[in-house]
Design an enzyme around this catalytic site. Structure first.
Site, PDB file in Angstrom:
ATOM      1  N   ASP A  24      -3.618  -9.813  18.187  1.00 22.07           N
ATOM      2  CA  ASP A  24      -4.840  -8.986  18.856  1.00 22.07           C
ATOM      3  C   ASP A  24      -6.127  -9.351  18.216  1.00 22.07           C
ATOM      4  O   ASP A  24      -7.321  -8.991  18.882  1.00 22.07           O
ATOM      5  CB  ASP A  24      -4.225  -7.513  18.794  1.00 22.07           C
ATOM      6  N   HIS A  34       2.029   1.026  12.359  1.00 23.46           N
ATOM      7  CA  HIS A  34       1.200   2.388  12.279  1.00 23.46           C
ATOM      8  C   HIS A  34       2.190   3.411  12.100  1.00 23.46           C
ATOM      9  O   HIS A  34       1.620   4.502  11.838  1.00 23.46           O
ATOM     10  CB  HIS A  34       0.616   2.699  13.677  1.00 23.46           C
ATOM     11  N   ASP A  74      -2.852  -7.977  11.666  1.00 20.39           N
ATOM     12  CA  ASP A  74      -3.190  -7.201  12.889  1.00 20.39           C
ATOM     13  C   ASP A  74      -4.730  -6.934  12.998  1.00 20.39           C
ATOM     14  O   ASP A  74      -5.273  -6.535  11.988  1.00 20.39           O
ATOM     15  CB  ASP A  74      -2.304  -5.978  13.234  1.00 20.39           C
ATOM     16  N   HIS A  98      -5.770  -3.996  13.970  1.00 20.68           N
ATOM     17  CA  HIS A  98      -5.954  -2.516  13.532  1.00 20.68           C
ATOM     18  C   HIS A  98      -5.414  -2.436  12.165  1.00 20.68           C
ATOM     19  O   HIS A  98      -4.438  -3.138  11.749  1.00 20.68           O
ATOM     20  CB  HIS A  98      -5.021  -1.815  14.497  1.00 20.68           C
TER      21      HIS A  98
END
Length: 577
Positions: free
Chosen positions: A514, A391, A425, A427
């Protein structure tokens, strides 16, 4: 410091001096060469068509002093490069000039030679070379080249002496240039024929050439197992039998935010490492230290300076959370350093503290160590790090991320070939997208929860495809809120097809665990078996692969899911014992 430059002819005075230097070294260090062969060098540079290959001379020089040279023959019609000679002044042996020359030769070959780099090297076996002193010299040379993944081709008649009384017939050595590809029989035969018929024009009778060429029967050809290098250039204690070279962030646990709800905890690393070691998948490697220049290649300098200075200024145990976001005037950041945190952050829940910079900085070291292992020939390497990084954008941190380790790795590898950066991931990898959005040499692909409901909310839409030169090199595959293993595989197939079309030399995987069922930050329901399938699909790409750990926060199943993923990756890549 010294520089390496190319010499294409002998027209300029400086180039004539370089050619004369190379000839002087050839006479003094290659006594078996005839004077006619030494005198040929200017003609080889000047007349490529006549000889059937293009010759380039590389010279290492410091000020007006010439330190070493290498000559490379480019057989462009066949698609390979041939290292003819490489040497340095005797007093400079071991001073790094030879290594720098060879790395430059490899870089040059990557641009022009899809089949890789070939050369001959005298043997290190008593049955082929009788003189003990010569054997030691030959072994030293082969040890040097093996560090780069270059090894002799075995199972052929290439070592057959041209005459019965000849001693020390050379091996044909192949450097695949860390591309992870195999050398097929047909191209290998073309390479052998081109060398024998063109480089040794008039010396090898047709019967000898056919004997050697037809002896290449393995498809793909076989290379001699490593004899000297067991831990690759990354420096490391990696056991050769372990398929995954694992570089663990040894400073990760100094960054521990103990506040309620902060799930990015040190237990993540220990649970993964324990599971991999129990399965015999992991060989640990010590991270090396790298300069800040690697970080600044993907992150803005002012952002890097702020992170380092602000973290160092905070007292132990104190966390600074951004609370002012100056979006109205980005050109004038707040004067107070604590208030400026919002100038560089994308959310309100990623704090700065004294150790955040140190832990993130060490994570980058781990990623670069794993990348250098890939450049040295390791097929599968893994940076087991925290804090995560995907991120972190060029000038912003957030999402538990401070520095973008995977982006640093991809940028480093891009200097040696094309790179695909695949983010799996839950996200969106907004940091990867932001950093490479205008670049065509790094393909960024992200499979993630749709930004309509999943962090970071503002990026990851399917129509974000890159800009300028990078148009089409950014691929987002946003998925629905409820996704099982079957639906995920379909998305991964799309991602892999795009990677295949890009034809990268290296694959970097931002591994988020995740997507697992029950993860506190996600909504999907992947099982351990699903992670194994995903890993096998990525391993089947048969690319040198660097995996960088990102998310995954359900400690109860984290280790098992990592074990399943890496078991599948190793099996798909054919790296299982």
């Amino acid at each position: 410091m010294f520089r390496i430059r190319r010499v294409f002819d002998a027209n300029l005075p400086a180039d004539r001096q370089a050619v004369a230097f190379a000839q002087e070294v050839l006479r003094s260090q290659f006594q078996l060469l005839s004077e006619d062969e030494v005198e040929k060098l200017p003609g080889l540079l000047r007349e490529p068509v006549r000889h059937g290959f293009r010759t380039v001379l590389f010279v290492a020089e410091r000020a007006s002093e010439l330190l070493g040279f290498a000559t490379v023959l480019h057989f462009t019609d066949v698609g390979f490069s041939y290292l003819d000679f490489m040497s340095v002044r005797p007093r400079l042996t071991g001073g790094g000039v030879g290594g720098a020359l060879y790395e430059q030769v490899r870089e040059d070959a990557r641009q022009d030679s899809p089949l890789g780099l070939f050369f001959e090297c005298l043997p290190d076996e008593e049955t082929l070379c009788a003189d003990p002193a010569t054997l030691r010299q030959n072994a030293a040379r082969l040890r040097f080249y093996e560090r780069y993944g270059a090894r002799p081709i075995v199972g052929t008649a290439y070592e057959t002496p041209l005459t019965p009384d000849s001693d020390c017939p050379p091996y044909l050595v192949w450097d695949a240039l860390a591309r992870g590809r195999k050398l097929r029989q047909g191209p290998a035969r073309q390479v052998a024929r081109a060398i024998l018929e063109r480089k040794y024009k008039g010396s090898c009778p047709p019967s000898y050439v056919n004997l050697v060429v037809n002896s290449f029967r393995d498809d793909p050809v076989r290379l001699r197992p490593p004899r000297y290098v067991t831990a690759h250039r990354a420096g490391l204690d990696a056991a050769p039998g372990s398929p995954i070279l694992t570089v663990v962030n040894d400073l990760h646990d100094i960054h521990h935010v103990r506040e309620r709800g902060y799930v990015e905890a040190p237990a993540r690393v220990s649970s993964i490492l324990k599971a991999l070691e129990a399965a015999g998948l992991s060989a640990q490697a010590r991270p090396r230290h790298y300069g800040e220049a690697y970080i600044r290649a993907v992150h803005e300098g002012g952002f890097v300076d702020y992170l380092r200075r602000m973290c160092a200024a905070l007292p132990p145990g104190k966390s600074l959370y951004p609370y002012v976001f100056p979006i109205r005037n980005a050109a004038r950041p707040p004067k107070e350093m604590p208030v400026r945190a919002g100038y560089y952050c994308i959310d309100t829940f990623t704090p700065l503290n004294k150790n955040a910079w140190l832990a993130a900085r060490r994570a980058v070291d781990c990623g670069l160590t794993a990348a250098d292992a890939a450049l040295s020939g390791r097929r599968l390497s893994y940076a087991l790090v925290r804090p995560p990084g995907h991120h972190a954008e060029r000038r912003a941190f957030g999402g538990f991320c401070y520095l973008n380790t995977a982006a640093v790795v991809a940028d480093h590898l891009s200097r040696h070939g094309r790179v695909a950066l695949l983010d799996i991931d839950y996200h969106h990898g907004n940091g990867h997208q932001d950093i490479f959005y205008r670049r065509a040499d790094v393909l960024t692909v992200s499979i993630h929860g749709h930004p309509n409901f999943a962090y970071p909310y503002f990026s990851g839409f399917a129509d974000e495809r890159g800009e300028g030169e990078g148009l089409g090199a950014n691929v987002n595959l946003p998925l629905a809120e409820n996704v099982d293993g079957g639906a995920y595989v379909e998305a991964l197939k799309k991602a892999i097809r795009r990677v295949d079309r890009f034809a990268p030399d290296y694959l970097v995987v931002s591994l988020g665990l995740d997507p697992a069922k029950g993860d506190p930050t996600g909504t999907w329901s992947l099982s351990g078996r699903d992670f194994a399938v995903n890993g096998a699909m990525l391993g089947a790409l048969s690319l040198p692969t660097v995996v960088v750990q990102e998310g995954g926060y359900r400690i109860r199943t984290l280790g098992a899911n990592a074990r399943h993923f890496f078991s599948g990756l190793a099996k798909g890549a054919g790296e299982t014992r």
